[in-house]
Scaffold this motif. Structure first.
Motif, PDB file in Angstrom:
ATOM      1  N   GLU A  89      -0.807  14.990   0.370  1.00 49.72           N
ATOM      2  CA  GLU A  89      -1.164  16.139  -0.636  1.00 49.72           C
ATOM      3  C   GLU A  89      -2.564  16.369  -0.814  1.00 49.72           C
ATOM      4  O   GLU A  89      -3.189  16.327   0.234  1.00 49.72           O
ATOM      5  N   GLU A 107       0.616   7.788   2.288  1.00 52.67           N
ATOM      6  CA  GLU A 107       1.858   8.557   2.245  1.00 52.67           C
ATOM      7  C   GLU A 107       2.428   8.740   0.803  1.00 52.67           C
ATOM      8  O   GLU A 107       2.324   7.717  -0.055  1.00 52.67           O
ATOM      9  N   ARG A 108       2.941   9.778   0.307  1.00 55.03           N
ATOM     10  CA  ARG A 108       3.499  10.028  -0.851  1.00 55.03           C
ATOM     11  C   ARG A 108       5.242   9.527  -0.633  1.00 55.03           C
ATOM     12  O   ARG A 108       5.624   9.746   0.368  1.00 55.03           O
ATOM     13  N   ILE A 109       5.401   8.337  -1.603  1.00 55.38           N
ATOM     14  CA  ILE A 109       6.866   7.983  -1.730  1.00 55.38           C
ATOM     15  C   ILE A 109       7.745   8.926  -2.040  1.00 55.38           C
ATOM     16  O   ILE A 109       7.638   9.493  -3.299  1.00 55.38           O
ATOM     17  N   ARG A 110       8.937   9.486  -1.397  1.00 51.26           N
ATOM     18  CA  ARG A 110       9.547  10.508  -1.861  1.00 51.26           C
ATOM     19  C   ARG A 110      10.977  10.444  -1.074  1.00 51.26           C
ATOM     20  O   ARG A 110      11.084   9.842  -0.112  1.00 51.26           O
ATOM     21  N   PRO A 111      11.969  10.972  -1.497  1.00 53.61           N
ATOM     22  CA  PRO A 111      13.048  10.859  -0.994  1.00 53.61           C
ATOM     23  C   PRO A 111      13.330  11.685   0.461  1.00 53.61           C
ATOM     24  O   PRO A 111      12.623  12.492   0.813  1.00 53.61           O
ATOM     25  N   VAL A 112      13.717  10.728   1.523  1.00 58.68           N
ATOM     26  CA  VAL A 112      13.896  11.192   2.680  1.00 58.68           C
ATOM     27  C   VAL A 112      15.396  11.164   3.352  1.00 58.68           C
ATOM     28  O   VAL A 112      16.012  10.059   3.546  1.00 58.68           O
ATOM     29  N   LEU A 140      13.800   2.564  -0.046  1.00 59.29           N
ATOM     30  CA  LEU A 140      12.835   3.874   0.153  1.00 59.29           C
ATOM     31  C   LEU A 140      11.437   3.154   0.016  1.00 59.29           C
ATOM     32  O   LEU A 140      10.698   3.532   0.947  1.00 59.29           O
ATOM     33  N   HIS A 141      11.228   2.390  -0.880  1.00 56.93           N
ATOM     34  CA  HIS A 141       9.657   1.771  -0.791  1.00 56.93           C
ATOM     35  C   HIS A 141       9.616   0.874   0.500  1.00 56.93           C
ATOM     36  O   HIS A 141       8.262   0.953   1.092  1.00 56.93           O
ATOM     37  N   GLY A 201       3.643   5.870  -6.961  1.00 55.97           N
ATOM     38  CA  GLY A 201       4.015   7.094  -6.271  1.00 55.97           C
ATOM     39  C   GLY A 201       3.598   7.212  -4.636  1.00 55.97           C
ATOM     40  O   GLY A 201       3.882   7.937  -3.770  1.00 55.97           O
TER      41      GLY A 201
END
Length: 224
Positions: A89, A107-112, A140-141, A201
């Motif tokens: 971002e 990287e932004r940690i976000r749902p994949v 996720l992490h 995050g």
């Protein structure tokens, strides 16, 4: 290793000022972004890259000349300075050292939604074995820590995605330190992998040739 963390959304100069620092190749790349926000982010990040490198070299930022390695990794012409850039971002991360190859990823940690499919396809056999044993709430992490570590290694090696992601393994358990568990024979094992402290995050990793470096963190741009 000097680590520069820059929020491109808070840079004082307008986009046009950064655009003026870029060469024709960089401007053409910027124009290929379909979304104005992505185009602006690219211009600000690469203008900031030039401003920071110019402070080390004592050269005007617009005069810096870049070449590309055999697999496309950008390098400075005529200087021992090595650098690597990543951004998530609006946050940009730039790593700088001398003589030693290095790579960073942020990287932004976000749902994949495709996380399980990506792990099955791009994780090594060793990583998949660990991944399948992780509790669901840790995945996720673990995924983003693994991904940043693998991307940083690909960037440090200079080979990018020409090197299969499945050809090397990184530690991904949340309670284990970052580590390169094995690497392709042609790249050797003289690499150090570190997680970097990032804001909530975010996940960030550094890979550098040789032993563990001292790290210095800087925020924003250097003084003119």
């Amino acid at each position: 290793v000097d680590l520069w963390w820059v929020d491109t959304a808070r840079l004082p100069d307008p986009v046009e000022g950064h655009l003026a620092l870029l060469n024709a190749v960089e401007r053409a790349r910027a124009e290929r972004f379909a979304l104005p926000a992505l185009r602006q982010r690219y211009i600000l990040a690469h203008g900031a890259l030039r401003r920071i490198l110019s402070a080390y070299l004592g050269q005007p930022p617009q005069d810096l000349q870049f070449t590309r390695g055999p697999w496309g990794k950008p390098e400075l012409s005529g200087y021992p300075l090595r650098f690597n850039l990543s951004y998530a971002e609006n946050l940009m991360l730039l790593a700088i050292t001398q003589h030693r190859a290095l790579g960073v990823d942020l990287e932004r940690i976000r749902p994949v939604p495709e996380m399980e499919d990506i792990a099955a396809l791009w994780f090594s056999a060793l990583e998949r074995d660990v991944w399948q044993r992780l509790p669901a709430e840790q995945k996720l992490h673990a995924f983003f820590h693994a991904w940043t570590r693998k991307e940083a290694f690909l960037k440090a090696s200079g080979r990018g995605l020409s090197q299969p992601l499945t050809s090397f393994s990184v530690a991904l358990e949340p309670d284990h330190p970052a580590a390169l568990l094995h690497s392709p024979p042609e790249l050797g094992d003289a690499w150090t992998l570190l997680d970097l402290p990032a804001a909530d995050g975010l996940a960030a990793a550094l890979v550098i040739e040789g032993g563990a470096p001292e790290l210095a963190h800087f925020h924003g741009l250097p003084n003119p």
